[in-house]
Design a protein around this motif. Structure first.
Motif, PDB file in Angstrom:
ATOM      1  N   LEU A  15      -5.672  19.907  18.826  1.00 48.09           N
ATOM      2  CA  LEU A  15      -6.231  20.127  17.252  1.00 48.09           C
ATOM      3  C   LEU A  15      -6.609  21.657  17.117  1.00 48.09           C
ATOM      4  O   LEU A  15      -7.293  22.220  17.952  1.00 48.09           O
ATOM      5  N   LEU A  16      -6.204  22.422  16.089  1.00 50.78           N
ATOM      6  CA  LEU A  16      -6.666  23.672  15.803  1.00 50.78           C
ATOM      7  C   LEU A  16      -8.159  23.610  15.445  1.00 50.78           C
ATOM      8  O   LEU A  16      -8.487  22.799  14.699  1.00 50.78           O
ATOM      9  N   ASN A  17      -9.002  24.410  15.943  1.00 46.95           N
ATOM     10  CA  ASN A  17     -10.478  24.557  15.637  1.00 46.95           C
ATOM     11  C   ASN A  17     -10.794  26.020  15.383  1.00 46.95           C
ATOM     12  O   ASN A  17     -11.962  26.358  15.334  1.00 46.95           O
ATOM     13  N   ASN A  18      -9.763  26.933  15.102  1.00 47.30           N
ATOM     14  CA  ASN A  18     -10.148  28.272  14.792  1.00 47.30           C
ATOM     15  C   ASN A  18      -9.198  28.787  13.712  1.00 47.30           C
ATOM     16  O   ASN A  18      -7.992  29.058  14.145  1.00 47.30           O
ATOM     17  N   LEU A  19      -9.641  29.013  12.474  1.00 43.35           N
ATOM     18  CA  LEU A  19      -8.635  29.169  11.392  1.00 43.35           C
ATOM     19  C   LEU A  19      -8.013  30.846  11.594  1.00 43.35           C
ATOM     20  O   LEU A  19      -6.961  31.092  10.900  1.00 43.35           O
ATOM     21  N   ALA A  20      -8.744  31.509  12.131  1.00 45.90           N
ATOM     22  CA  ALA A  20      -8.265  32.993  12.585  1.00 45.90           C
ATOM     23  C   ALA A  20      -6.995  32.959  13.056  1.00 45.90           C
ATOM     24  O   ALA A  20      -6.194  34.039  12.952  1.00 45.90           O
ATOM     25  N   LEU A  21      -6.617  31.992  13.864  1.00 46.21           N
ATOM     26  CA  LEU A  21      -5.397  31.967  14.468  1.00 46.21           C
ATOM     27  C   LEU A  21      -4.160  31.659  13.395  1.00 46.21           C
ATOM     28  O   LEU A  21      -2.867  31.741  14.081  1.00 46.21           O
ATOM     29  N   LEU A  22      -4.478  31.358  12.494  1.00 48.04           N
ATOM     30  CA  LEU A  22      -3.314  31.257  11.259  1.00 48.04           C
ATOM     31  C   LEU A  22      -3.421  32.450  10.273  1.00 48.04           C
ATOM     32  O   LEU A  22      -2.792  32.526   9.079  1.00 48.04           O
ATOM     33  N   ARG A  23      -4.361  33.383  10.392  1.00 50.31           N
ATOM     34  CA  ARG A  23      -4.373  34.357   9.423  1.00 50.31           C
ATOM     35  C   ARG A  23      -3.033  35.192   9.394  1.00 50.31           C
ATOM     36  O   ARG A  23      -2.044  35.215  10.010  1.00 50.31           O
ATOM     37  N   PRO A  24      -2.746  35.976   7.996  1.00 49.80           N
ATOM     38  CA  PRO A  24      -1.728  36.728   7.837  1.00 49.80           C
ATOM     39  C   PRO A  24      -1.632  37.644   8.975  1.00 49.80           C
ATOM     40  O   PRO A  24      -2.395  38.294   9.554  1.00 49.80           O
ATOM     41  N   ALA A  25      -0.255  38.078   9.105  1.00 49.34           N
ATOM     42  CA  ALA A  25       0.117  39.099  10.020  1.00 49.34           C
ATOM     43  C   ALA A  25      -0.050  38.755  11.632  1.00 49.34           C
ATOM     44  O   ALA A  25      -0.119  39.562  12.419  1.00 49.34           O
ATOM     45  N   ILE A  26      -0.318  37.565  11.672  1.00 47.74           N
ATOM     46  CA  ILE A  26      -0.520  37.147  13.307  1.00 47.74           C
ATOM     47  C   ILE A  26       0.872  37.065  13.781  1.00 47.74           C
ATOM     48  O   ILE A  26       1.974  36.785  13.272  1.00 47.74           O
ATOM     49  N   SER A  27       1.159  37.943  14.997  1.00 44.92           N
ATOM     50  CA  SER A  27       2.128  37.749  15.719  1.00 44.92           C
ATOM     51  C   SER A  27       2.599  36.502  16.182  1.00 44.92           C
ATOM     52  O   SER A  27       3.951  36.314  15.865  1.00 44.92           O
ATOM     53  N   GLN A  28       2.205  35.753  16.782  1.00 42.33           N
ATOM     54  CA  GLN A  28       2.529  34.259  17.167  1.00 42.33           C
ATOM     55  C   GLN A  28       1.450  33.287  17.125  1.00 42.33           C
ATOM     56  O   GLN A  28       0.348  33.630  17.446  1.00 42.33           O
ATOM     57  N   PRO A  29       1.694  32.190  16.730  1.00 38.40           N
ATOM     58  CA  PRO A  29       0.588  30.989  16.557  1.00 38.40           C
ATOM     59  C   PRO A  29       0.367  30.485  18.070  1.00 38.40           C
ATOM     60  O   PRO A  29       1.192  30.845  19.053  1.00 38.40           O
ATOM     61  N   PRO A  30      -0.613  29.766  18.257  1.00 43.93           N
ATOM     62  CA  PRO A  30      -0.806  28.999  19.339  1.00 43.93           C
ATOM     63  C   PRO A  30       0.408  28.149  20.022  1.00 43.93           C
ATOM     64  O   PRO A  30       0.889  27.601  19.219  1.00 43.93           O
ATOM     65  N   GLU A  31       0.589  28.364  21.315  1.00 51.96           N
ATOM     66  CA  GLU A  31       1.833  27.761  21.881  1.00 51.96           C
ATOM     67  C   GLU A  31       1.719  26.075  21.773  1.00 51.96           C
ATOM     68  O   GLU A  31       2.880  25.609  21.549  1.00 51.96           O
ATOM     69  N   ASP A  32       0.343  25.628  21.547  1.00 57.25           N
ATOM     70  CA  ASP A  32       0.412  24.252  21.494  1.00 57.25           C
ATOM     71  C   ASP A  32      -0.125  23.718  19.949  1.00 57.25           C
ATOM     72  O   ASP A  32      -0.364  22.700  19.801  1.00 57.25           O
ATOM     73  N   PHE A  33       0.274  24.476  19.338  1.00 55.66           N
ATOM     74  CA  PHE A  33       0.176  24.017  17.718  1.00 55.66           C
ATOM     75  C   PHE A  33       1.482  23.650  17.084  1.00 55.66           C
ATOM     76  O   PHE A  33       2.677  23.734  17.515  1.00 55.66           O
ATOM     77  N   LEU A  34       1.050  22.427  16.529  1.00 57.04           N
ATOM     78  CA  LEU A  34       2.240  21.580  16.278  1.00 57.04           C
ATOM     79  C   LEU A  34       3.332  21.987  15.189  1.00 57.04           C
ATOM     80  O   LEU A  34       2.837  22.510  14.295  1.00 57.04           O
ATOM     81  N   SER A  35       4.460  21.625  15.414  1.00 59.02           N
ATOM     82  CA  SER A  35       5.392  21.874  14.220  1.00 59.02           C
ATOM     83  C   SER A  35       6.411  20.658  14.499  1.00 59.02           C
ATOM     84  O   SER A  35       6.196  19.830  14.901  1.00 59.02           O
ATOM     85  N   ALA A  36       6.817  20.615  12.933  1.00 59.06           N
ATOM     86  CA  ALA A  36       7.840  19.293  12.840  1.00 59.06           C
ATOM     87  C   ALA A  36       9.058  19.099  13.630  1.00 59.06           C
ATOM     88  O   ALA A  36       9.396  18.115  14.011  1.00 59.06           O
ATOM     89  N   LYS A  37       9.642  20.035  14.070  1.00 61.28           N
ATOM     90  CA  LYS A  37      10.536  20.262  15.075  1.00 61.28           C
ATOM     91  C   LYS A  37      10.097  19.616  16.430  1.00 61.28           C
ATOM     92  O   LYS A  37      10.750  18.832  16.995  1.00 61.28           O
ATOM     93  N   SER A  38       8.958  20.024  16.943  1.00 56.56           N
ATOM     94  CA  SER A  38       8.492  19.688  18.238  1.00 56.56           C
ATOM     95  C   SER A  38       7.844  18.109  18.167  1.00 56.56           C
ATOM     96  O   SER A  38       8.103  17.390  18.994  1.00 56.56           O
ATOM     97  N   LEU A  39       7.587  17.930  17.027  1.00 56.48           N
ATOM     98  CA  LEU A  39       7.020  16.537  16.465  1.00 56.48           C
ATOM     99  C   LEU A  39       8.173  15.577  16.441  1.00 56.48           C
ATOM    100  O   LEU A  39       8.072  14.600  17.267  1.00 56.48           O
TER     101      LEU A  39
END
Length: 302
Positions: free
Chosen positions: A35-59
């Motif tokens: 579960l994400l607990n830091n919104l800074a990881l989603l800020r604009p211009a971020i290079s890569q999201p957390p590796e364990d961040f959920l996506s529809a494809k992986s779900l």
């Protein structure tokens, strides 16, 4: 004595809420997500999201939820944000789209998607109880939902237990940095009041009276009569508003990653229903009712 009971109730409720939250998080973690607990990881211009961040494809490739519930969640989000489900399937790629949203509204949107995920799982359970055969998509579930009365649909949409909902609200309020309840031992008020139900606070105007706000001006006597009638129904006068608007409190995201955050909310809601069932079935513990606790909010301790 009432205060002592209220403190004990708050402590008990927080323990159960924490158990439900941790059980939901454990199931997510067992599938390789956090579960994400830091919104800074989603800020604009971020290079890569957390590796364990959920996506529809992986779900879709996981066994975290049933195929029908996954299809219901992904289809709903695709229809909500438009453009099919392709935008949800992969990490956002350039050109990136920055997004700024009011902090409270973003938190309420997350809470709404959480309850939709809870609804999808509850609807599936309702289908099983009534012998409805469900395939690999959500079509049978949707057809069954179309036959249900509106009151029953409302019950399925809301997180059933107060303990589960209070724990979810605590997570949302912490992640989005909302203002907490000033009384930490208020066992009936939400830990973050900004996520309270507010529909009852809206003053609804009868349809017969709506046209007057858009009709052409009449004589001074007609205007005075309308003003008096509106004042009798609770409308304020037409004097100048000298109050100033509060400063905007915005949070910024990369749009594609914000979509994935809302996907996480829906999955969290589905897992929360399973956690509630696990607590009641395996431990014989009766969870407190969310509706009962909300009805007592604002009243003295029992």
């Amino acid at each position: 004595m009432r205060r002592i009971r209220a403190v004990r109730e708050a402590e008990r409720g927080q323990v159960i809420s924490d158990i439900l939250y941790l059980e939901s998080a454990r199931r997510l973690q067992s599938a390789g997500y956090q579960l994400l607990n830091n919104l800074a990881l989603l800020r604009p211009a971020i290079s890569q999201p957390p590796e364990d961040f959920l996506s529809a494809k992986s779900l879709g490739q996981s066994q975290l939820l049933s195929p029908a519930v996954i299809d219901a969640i992904v289809s709903y989000m695709a229809s909500t944000f438009g453009g099919g489900d392709a935008a949800l399937m992969n990490v956002a790629s350039p050109p990136q789209t920055p997004l700024s949203v009011d902090r409270v509204q973003a938190a309420r949107l997350y809470a709404g998607l959480l309850e939709f995920g809870y609804f999808a799982a509850a609807l599936e359970a309702e289908c099983f109880r009534n012998g409805v055969q469900i395939g690999q998509d959500s079509s049978e579930m949707i057809a069954y939902a179309d036959q249900l009365p509106q009151d029953q649909l409302r019950l399925l949409c809301a997180v059933r237990s107060a303990d589960g909902w209070w724990g979810a609200v605590r997570h949302i309020g912490t992640v989005f940095g909302l203002k907490p309840n000033e009384d930490p031992f208020d066992s009936f008020g939400l830990p973050y009041p900004d996520l309270s139900v507010t529909i009852s606070q809206i003053m609804m105007e009868p349809a017969a009276n709506m046209w007057e706000h858009f009709s052409a001006p009449g004589s001074s006597a007609q205007l005075a009569a309308k003003a008096a009638d509106k004042a009798a129904r609770g409308w304020s006068g037409d004097g100048p508003d000298t109050s100033s608007l509060p400063d905007a409190d915005l949070v910024s995201f990369e749009f594609g990653l914000f979509q994935r955050l809302l996907l996480e909310a829906a999955v969290f809601g589905s897992l929360l229903l399973g956690a509630e069932q696990h607590i009641e079935q395996h431990y014989g513990y009766k969870l407190s009712s969310r509706r009962d606790r909300e009805q007592h909010a604002g009243k003295p301790p029992m």
